[in-house]
Motif scaffolding. Structure first.
Motif, mmCIF file in Angstrom:
data_model
loop_
_atom_site.group_PDB
_atom_site.id
_atom_site.type_symbol
_atom_site.label_atom_id
_atom_site.label_comp_id
_atom_site.label_asym_id
_atom_site.label_seq_id
_atom_site.Cartn_x
_atom_site.Cartn_y
_atom_site.Cartn_z
ATOM 1 N N VAL A 50 6.323 -1.129 -11.473
ATOM 2 C CA VAL A 50 6.275 -0.363 -10.224
ATOM 3 C C VAL A 50 5.636 -1.195 -9.122
ATOM 4 O O VAL A 50 4.499 -1.679 -9.271
ATOM 5 C CB VAL A 50 5.468 0.947 -10.404
ATOM 6 N N GLY A 51 6.354 -1.347 -8.003
ATOM 7 C CA GLY A 51 5.811 -1.992 -6.817
ATOM 8 C C GLY A 51 5.595 -0.975 -5.713
ATOM 9 O O GLY A 51 6.441 -0.102 -5.489
ATOM 10 N N MET A 52 4.462 -1.084 -5.021
ATOM 11 C CA MET A 52 4.092 -0.109 -3.989
ATOM 12 C C MET A 52 3.729 -0.837 -2.702
ATOM 13 O O MET A 52 2.876 -1.724 -2.715
ATOM 14 C CB MET A 52 2.908 0.729 -4.472
ATOM 15 N N LEU A 53 4.359 -0.453 -1.599
ATOM 16 C CA LEU A 53 4.061 -1.001 -0.291
ATOM 17 C C LEU A 53 3.457 0.090 0.583
ATOM 18 O O LEU A 53 3.990 1.193 0.664
ATOM 19 C CB LEU A 53 5.328 -1.539 0.387
ATOM 20 N N VAL A 105 11.067 -0.411 -10.158
ATOM 21 C CA VAL A 105 11.178 0.422 -8.965
ATOM 22 C C VAL A 105 10.114 -0.009 -7.954
ATOM 23 O O VAL A 105 8.958 -0.242 -8.313
ATOM 24 C CB VAL A 105 11.056 1.926 -9.305
ATOM 25 N N VAL A 106 10.535 -0.132 -6.702
ATOM 26 C CA VAL A 106 9.659 -0.558 -5.612
ATOM 27 C C VAL A 106 9.832 0.417 -4.464
ATOM 28 O O VAL A 106 10.963 0.727 -4.072
ATOM 29 C CB VAL A 106 10.000 -1.992 -5.139
ATOM 30 N N GLY A 107 8.718 0.906 -3.909
ATOM 31 C CA GLY A 107 8.806 1.867 -2.821
ATOM 32 C C GLY A 107 7.874 1.548 -1.677
ATOM 33 O O GLY A 107 6.863 0.854 -1.848
ATOM 34 N N HIS A 108 8.207 2.071 -0.509
ATOM 35 C CA HIS A 108 7.369 1.934 0.687
ATOM 36 C C HIS A 108 7.091 3.312 1.259
ATOM 37 O O HIS A 108 7.969 4.172 1.294
ATOM 38 C CB HIS A 108 8.079 1.082 1.745
ATOM 39 N N ASP A 109 5.828 3.544 1.711
ATOM 40 C CA ASP A 109 5.451 4.815 2.333
ATOM 41 C C ASP A 109 5.719 5.940 1.328
ATOM 42 O O ASP A 109 5.242 5.869 0.194
ATOM 43 C CB ASP A 109 6.222 4.970 3.654
ATOM 44 N N TRP A 110 6.446 7.002 1.704
ATOM 45 C CA TRP A 110 6.758 8.042 0.721
ATOM 46 C C TRP A 110 7.498 7.456 -0.477
ATOM 47 O O TRP A 110 7.377 7.939 -1.606
ATOM 48 C CB TRP A 110 7.612 9.147 1.349
ATOM 49 N N GLY A 111 8.279 6.410 -0.229
ATOM 50 C CA GLY A 111 8.962 5.765 -1.336
ATOM 51 C C GLY A 111 8.011 5.182 -2.348
ATOM 52 O O GLY A 111 8.325 5.103 -3.547
ATOM 53 N N SER A 112 6.815 4.757 -1.893
ATOM 54 C CA SER A 112 5.805 4.264 -2.823
ATOM 55 C C SER A 112 5.335 5.372 -3.751
ATOM 56 O O SER A 112 5.190 5.166 -4.963
ATOM 57 C CB SER A 112 4.617 3.687 -2.040
ATOM 58 N N ALA A 113 5.097 6.555 -3.187
ATOM 59 C CA ALA A 113 4.689 7.694 -4.020
ATOM 60 C C ALA A 113 5.810 8.101 -4.976
ATOM 61 O O ALA A 113 5.548 8.476 -6.133
ATOM 62 C CB ALA A 113 4.291 8.873 -3.138
#
Length: 326
Positions: free
Chosen positions: A124-127, A100-108
């Protein structure tokens, strides 16, 4: 640009109704989760790159956005609910696990998915937003202290139902254009100019957005896509994510200070204010992300990482994915 790329659109069952997803490719599943105020479309550059590299790339409209279901209750936007949406997507696609990879709120949401369901999310990937474990005090108290004199921090401004909607919804396209411009490296306010993260008493966020042309990543077609989605759906669902933060804090009481142990990736923009606000979280990675594989700050990059710097983002994602255990 990827406007001509073929994407498969689907609706799949989830706890709150249905989640809209866009899929391309086959192979190991990579689930992409957007932030505010965006949609699956924020990953338009990553979907074909991941598919070409042999991955099954899936980007969702998070609950409350786009073509996904939009429950009315604020409680429906708690992190635990969004994590279960992600689990439901994985299972609806016939898979047992995913990256799973998310950006902004998607990161949380991505890091919360890894924390709460390590049986499903193997990496887990976080941007933009680094992993920040649950801690004291409650989030609204923290953000209330981030005000600038009499001015209110934007997350506090978002807390009152209807208040931000009254600013945004009469001119969704104009507001989105200003918000994207304010957080993009090439168009954000310069030193000494008013920061766009604060609201004066009885004021609006829009008052501090910089004027001028859009950043290069945001053409008319891109802005049209986002504007049409939010003109159709409104902003209450997306804003309810901010309004559910204290509920998350209560839900995660048993996970206070818990590390995220899966193999992980962090990519931040060197000019993104989030990188400065959460610099202590980045420094804590040796403790909070014991499985961290790589961490990167992209020079001359703002908040919209995968859209501002798609080639760099794709390269970092693919390098990280290639090194994960099968």
């Amino acid at each position: 640009m990827t406007h001509g790329t073929h994407f498969t659109h689907r609706l799949v069952p989830a706890p709150a109704g249905r989640i809209h997803l866009v899929e391309q490719g086959s192979g190991p599943l990579v689930l992409l989760v957007h932030g505010f105020p965006e949609s699956w479309y924020s990953w338009r550059h990553q979907l074909p790159a991941l598919a070409a590299a042999g991955y099954r790339a899936v980007a969702i409209d998070v609950r409350g956005y786009g073509r996904s279901s939009k429950p009315s209750a604020t409680d429906a936007y708690r992190l635990v609910e969004l994590v279960e949406d992600n689990v439901a997507v994985v299972h609806a696609l016939g898979e047992e696990s995913a990256v799973v990879v998310g950006h902004d709120w998607g990161s949380a949401i991505a890091s919360g998915s890894g924390l709460l369901r390590p049986d499903v999310f193997r990496a887990v990937g976080m941007l933009s937003v680094p992993y920040t474990p649950r801690s004291e005090p409650r989030p609204t108290e923290v953000f209330a202290r981030m005000g600038d004199g009499e001015d209110e921090f934007y997350i506090s401004y978002f807390q009152e139902p209807g208040r931000a909607e009254a600013e945004i919804e009469p001119d969704v396209r104009g507001w989105l254009a200003g918000f994207y411009r304010a957080l993009s490296a090439e168009t954000m306010p310069g030193p000494g100019e008013p920061a766009p993260y604060f609201v004066s008493p009885d004021g609006t966020l829009r008052e501090r957005f910089p004027a001028g042309p859009s950043p290069a990543w945001l053409g008319e077609a891109e802005l049209d896509h986002y504007a049409e989605e939010f003109e159709r759906t409104g902003l209450t669902g997306p804003l309810n994510r901010y309004r559910a933060m204290d509920r998350d804090w209560a839900d995660l009481a048993d996970h206070n200070g818990a590390p995220l142990t899966q193999p992980s990736l962090f990519v931040g923009g060197a000019l993104d204010a989030t990188t400065s606000w959460l610099s202590e979280a980045v420094k804590a990675f040796p403790v909070t992300l014991p499985g961290l594989v790589s961490s990167h700050l992209l020079d001359d990059c703002g908040h919209w990482i995968q859209q501002e710097r798609p080639e760099d983002t794709n390269r970092l994602l693919l390098d990280w994915l290639a090194g994960l255990p099968a």
